[in-house]
Design an enzyme around this catalytic site. Structure first.
Site, PDB file in Angstrom:
ATOM      1  CD  GLN A   5      -0.742  -0.514   3.699  1.00  0.00           C
ATOM      2  OE1 GLN A   5      -1.447  -1.491   3.531  1.00  0.00           O
ATOM      3  NE2 GLN A   5      -0.464  -0.024   4.891  1.00  0.00           N
ATOM      4  NE  ARG A   9      -1.240  11.943   8.827  1.00  0.00           N
ATOM      5  CZ  ARG A   9      -1.171  10.735   9.407  1.00  0.00           C
ATOM      6  NH1 ARG A   9      -2.261  10.179   9.892  1.00  0.00           N
ATOM      7  NH2 ARG A   9      -0.029  10.084   9.485  1.00  0.00           N
ATOM      8  CD  GLU A  78      -2.928   2.699   5.626  1.00  0.00           C
ATOM      9  OE1 GLU A  78      -3.002   3.187   6.772  1.00  0.00           O
ATOM     10  OE2 GLU A  78      -1.999   1.959   5.258  1.00  0.00           O
ATOM     11  CG  ASN A  82      -5.093  11.449  12.172  1.00  0.00           C
ATOM     12  OD1 ASN A  82      -4.680  11.261  11.037  1.00  0.00           O
ATOM     13  ND2 ASN A  82      -4.423  11.090  13.236  1.00  0.00           N
ATOM     14  NE  ARG A 116      10.496  20.845  -4.236  1.00  0.00           N
ATOM     15  CZ  ARG A 116      10.922  20.884  -5.480  1.00  0.00           C
ATOM     16  NH1 ARG A 116      10.080  20.713  -6.460  1.00  0.00           N
ATOM     17  NH2 ARG A 116      12.191  21.093  -5.747  1.00  0.00           N
ATOM     18  CG  HIS A 120       3.179  11.943  -8.594  1.00  0.00           C
ATOM     19  ND1 HIS A 120       4.440  12.474  -8.768  1.00  0.00           N
ATOM     20  CD2 HIS A 120       3.097  10.895  -9.453  1.00  0.00           C
ATOM     21  CE1 HIS A 120       5.077  11.786  -9.714  1.00  0.00           C
ATOM     22  NE2 HIS A 120       4.285  10.818 -10.137  1.00  0.00           N
ATOM     23  CG  MET A 151       7.612  17.220 -18.298  1.00  0.00           C
ATOM     24  SD  MET A 151       7.750  16.265 -16.763  1.00  0.00           S
ATOM     25  CE  MET A 151       7.485  14.616 -17.372  1.00  0.00           C
ATOM     26  CD  GLU A 166       2.986  11.065 -13.828  1.00  0.00           C
ATOM     27  OE1 GLU A 166       3.583  11.352 -14.872  1.00  0.00           O
ATOM     28  OE2 GLU A 166       3.521  10.465 -12.874  1.00  0.00           O
TER      29      GLU A 166
END
Length: 173
Positions: A5, A9, A78, A82, A116, A120, A151, A166
């Site tokens: 998986q 969140r 998944e 919360n 970063r 994705h 692109m 994507e």
């Protein structure tokens, strides 16, 4: 070992689960509520053509659904919720694509975090332009449409929590 998986969140499962089911043909195969820790996980699969999983809904899951999840031949997305975040106006998931390292003039610039991380998830399709047209007609927002940017011929849709998805052309085997 098998890949099982990727976890994202989310703020509100009543928004995010249907988003992936309705727009990307995924199926909710199981969920587990952890009241002692204050979260629930939802497992979605893009099922193969011959796959058959037990019935699972946002309201009910079964031991057969859990058995399917633990023995399936494939992987899942998944979605982790919360409890209570759906009511927090300030809740924002970090999609991994913003940070100080992009430069202050970038629309992706944020003071924190400094770099970063996660980028994705991706879905293959036969025709990127057709897929994006259908997504747009369903109200899906985009970070990048197929002919924008350097692109060409691929796109990045945005899920309800701002994660990038994507959309890329499937290549014949």
């Amino acid at each position: 070992a098998r890949f099982q998986q990727t976890m994202l969140r989310i703020k509100d499962p009543k928004v995010s689960v249907p988003f992936y089911v309705d727009n990307f043909g995924m199926r909710l195969v199981h969920w587990i509520r952890f009241d002692q820790w204050g979260f629930t996980v939802y497992f979605l699969e893009r099922q193969k053509q011959d796959a058959v999983s037990p019935e699972c809904s946002m309201d009910a899951t079964t031991i057969d659904c859990e058995r399917y999840l633990m023995t399936m031949d494939g992987s899942t997305l998944e979605l982790t919720h919360n409890h209570g975040s759906e009511g927090e106006s300030s809740f924002e998931a970090w999609n991994g694509n913003t940070g100080r390292d992009v430069g202050i003039d970038s629309p992706l610039y944020r003071e924190a975090p400094s770099v970063r991380g996660f980028g994705h998830v991706a879905f293959n399709c036969d025709d990127v332009y057709d897929a994006c047209s259908k997504l747009a007609a369903s109200g899906v927002k985009f970070q990048k449409k197929p002919d924008e940017g350097r692109m060409k011929g691929l796109a990045f849709a945005l899920d309800p929590d701002g994660y990038w998805i994507e959309i890329v052309k499937r290549q014949p085997l």
